[in-house]
Every structure is written in C-alpha cells, then in structure tokens.
Design an enzyme around this catalytic site. Sequence first.
Site, mmCIF file in Angstrom:
data_model
loop_
_atom_site.group_PDB
_atom_site.id
_atom_site.type_symbol
_atom_site.label_atom_id
_atom_site.label_comp_id
_atom_site.label_asym_id
_atom_site.label_seq_id
_atom_site.Cartn_x
_atom_site.Cartn_y
_atom_site.Cartn_z
ATOM 1 N N ASN A 9 -3.270 -64.144 30.804
ATOM 2 C CA ASN A 9 -3.226 -62.927 31.258
ATOM 3 C C ASN A 9 -4.375 -61.990 31.330
ATOM 4 O O ASN A 9 -5.225 -62.288 30.059
ATOM 5 C CB ASN A 9 -1.911 -62.537 31.284
ATOM 6 N N ARG A 90 -1.572 -64.629 35.360
ATOM 7 C CA ARG A 90 -0.958 -62.967 36.028
ATOM 8 C C ARG A 90 -2.036 -62.662 36.768
ATOM 9 O O ARG A 90 -3.203 -62.340 36.767
ATOM 10 C CB ARG A 90 -0.545 -62.100 35.111
ATOM 11 N N HIS A 179 4.668 -54.439 38.521
ATOM 12 C CA HIS A 179 5.511 -55.684 37.312
ATOM 13 C C HIS A 179 6.630 -56.033 38.517
ATOM 14 O O HIS A 179 7.683 -55.853 37.853
ATOM 15 C CB HIS A 179 6.208 -54.360 36.859
ATOM 16 N N HIS A 207 11.300 -50.579 34.241
ATOM 17 C CA HIS A 207 11.124 -51.264 33.335
ATOM 18 C C HIS A 207 9.976 -50.247 32.394
ATOM 19 O O HIS A 207 9.079 -49.231 33.125
ATOM 20 C CB HIS A 207 9.781 -51.695 34.313
ATOM 21 N N GLY A 209 7.377 -49.761 29.750
ATOM 22 C CA GLY A 209 6.482 -49.666 28.817
ATOM 23 C C GLY A 209 5.379 -48.128 28.630
ATOM 24 O O GLY A 209 5.791 -47.866 28.955
ATOM 25 N N ARG A 240 -0.763 -42.238 32.181
ATOM 26 C CA ARG A 240 -0.619 -42.155 33.963
ATOM 27 C C ARG A 240 1.019 -41.285 34.602
ATOM 28 O O ARG A 240 1.637 -41.291 33.426
ATOM 29 C CB ARG A 240 0.285 -43.299 34.413
ATOM 30 N N GLU A 383 8.034 -62.067 31.185
ATOM 31 C CA GLU A 383 7.105 -62.628 32.028
ATOM 32 C C GLU A 383 6.598 -63.237 31.543
ATOM 33 O O GLU A 383 6.401 -64.054 32.716
ATOM 34 C CB GLU A 383 5.938 -61.314 32.145
#
Length: 398
Positions: A9, A90, A179, A207, A209, A240, A383
């Site tokens: 990733n 990813r 996600h 989700h 996180g 955000r 993931e």
Amino acid sequence: MSAHVLVINAGSSSLKYSLVEAASGEAAASGLVERIGEERSHHVHSGPKGEYDDERPIANHEAALEAAVQAFETQGPALADVDIVAVGHRVVHGGDRFAAPALVDDELIAAVTDLVPLAPLHNPANLEGIEVARRLLPDLPHVAVFDTAFHQTLPPYAYTYAVPSEWLASYGIRRYGFHGTSHSFVSEQAAKLLGRDPSEVNVIVLHLGNGCSAAAIRGGRSVDTSMGLTPLEGLVMGTRSGDLDPAIHGHLARVAGWSAEETDRALNSESGLKGITGANDFREVSRRRAAGDEQAQLGFDIYCHRIKKYIGAYYAVLGTVDAIVFTAGVGQHSSEVRAAALHNLTALGIHLDLDRNANPAQSKGFVSTDDSPVAVLVIPTNEEWQIARQAVAVIRAS
Ligand code: AMP
C-alpha cells in the site's frame, strides 16, 4: 508451502507492506516506511526474527522497497524461502474502468494513470508503488486491487448526482465510493458469523477509521455508499467534513475570497472532528469529552448523529436488514459511538446489549441481544487479507 502474497500500500510519502498467507490471513511479516524523501525516514518491520525500527534517510519509494526487502532478509522471512505467488497492490481509484481486481500490465498502468485527475493525492503514489515493485520483483505477477471496485454494482440512481448529465461523460462526475476492500471483507465475515451465504443477507457496514464510510450491501453487492466522487462525502471523519451544502464552496469564494484549492484543503484536512474539537484522533476526542470539554461533546454528537442518519437511510434502501457491522479503529473500539449511533432504534428491530457492547470479543463480535431482529456485529477489518485473497483469485483465473 502455502501461497503467500506480498501486499503493498504505497502512499505519497509512505510504503506499507505485509506478507500474508492467502488461506489463513496470517501475516508472516509486515512493515511500514514513513516520511519517504525526508531526512529522518522511519522504517519498522516485524518478522519472525524480531522487530526492526530505524530512522535514516530513505530517498524514494524504490529505496523504501529495497529497505523492505533487506528487512525481510535480516528479520525474516527471507523472501526466497516463502512461496510468494503474487504482489497485491492497493489502488485507491479504479473509476468505472475496474469493477474487479486486475493483473497489472502496461495497459492497466495507462488506465490508472488516466484516472489520476479523480484521485490526484492517491493514484500517483499507488502507481509509483506498482512501478517500483515491478522493477524489483519482476518475476512475480502483480495484481491491482481497487478501493472503488466493490461499489461498481451501485445502480445508476444511486451513483448519479443530480447535475447536468454531460458532467458524467465529460468529467467522470458520479459516486464511486471507497473502502470497498474493507466493506467486502467485513460483509463476507458478517454472513459467516450469521451462518448464511453472503447472497442471502443484507448488511449495513460502518467503516469508522481515520476515514469513515457507510455501505448498504444487498446479497453481497454494494447498492449504496456514503463516499462519492472523492472520499470527502458522507460521514464525519478525522479531518474531513463529510456531507455539507455544496453551496459552501461558492459562498466562501465570495465572502472570504478562497480559491477552490483552499476550500478543498480545509474540508479535507482541517474539518471533521479536528475542525470541531481540535483533535482528529478519536481517542483524544474521547478523553476531552470525558473531561467535560463542550466542543469534544459537540463533535462526538455530530459524528454519531451522522452515522445514525445513514443507518436510517440505508435501512430504507435495503428494506430488510440482517446485520449492522461496525469496523475499523473507532468502529471496533468505541462502545460509546456504537451505543450513541444505535440509541433509540428498537422500532427498527435494533437492540443493543450494553454488556456485550462493552466487550464484543466475549460474544464473538455479536453486540446485539439474542432476540434482536437485526444483529449488531463488531468485526475487525483486514484489508491486507482481502487483497491477498483477491490477488490469488486473479492469478488462478488468468
Ligand atoms: P484506522 O483508520 O482504522 O486505523 O482508525 C483510526 C482511528 O481509530 C483513530 O481516530 C483512532 O483514534 C481510533 N481508535 C483507535 N483505537 C481506538 C480505541 N481504543 N478507542 C477509540 N478509538 C480508537
């Protein structure tokens, strides 16, 4: 020896990696290189021979991957001793080109490059990771696993914004969702915990996180999700804003003279929990709230209220719901968020068991009462394992 996948990733200044046994999900080793390009890059690696933790300059992603390969030699397991069948990458944005993981070739790289305008912060870093890994590990097949792919099953009325229709053709403006690897993984696990086939169950996944998103999943297929063209839309996140009135951009341009970039930056990096409480880390918000900080309480309330609104909306979208699943850092660990978001929803058949909610592991992740018509589950996301499984599926099919 069983098949392993090296999962990579790559971020703009980081490279996270994990050597995962595809069948079990067990990580034989994992590591992270941070602050790539700075004077004090930080590299941690955890392997069977121990931990490696060092700070030294690592100039670029190529040097970071070389450092990772070296750490596999010293801390184990040596890559040559492991049956590595693929490298799984990813990739954040697959646009509407990728509804499934795909083998990396020059054509894929060109397609992901074309999608850079949709994910200017993420796709270039993901591409860098792919190109470096292909150079250093040329004999292995490389597979790209897209964060957006799982949501390509959204129906047009869920992915189309009510804007002039040529915006889609000209600029690709639509909901893509993110996600997806996590949503697909935990919804499959939820079906397993319920003892049913994924095709038979309807699930709402939360989700929660650093980034947060909700998804409505009908019979294993995503039918709606809260993130949109970019990962800014939807739930309140660490930094955000999530949903807001789209007129705010224009209003700030007129009254404050802000450019599109300035507003974008503020909404992505200075908003969410950070904007309201001053802290983006949920644990810090919880500490401040417990100490009586009013802004921390307000941030918590907004965060949970938004989750509750999405649960209601996705309940209506799905018609019947078998399970609500909480995952990722906050979703897995904050009993307070789960309790607040699900408060007063017994009319929807959602009955939380407060003792189980305080300690989900003791009841195999079930935090609802035994007679709750809707199961509430806490499921750790994984993931890396999902990327490993999908990479193996791609190479077996190719
Ligand atoms: P993730 O992106 O999944 O790593 O999640 C990161 C978020 O989870 C951060 O806001 C953390 O503060 C939060 N988090 C991690 N552990 C806990 C915990 N024990 N309780 C509450 N929040 C947590």
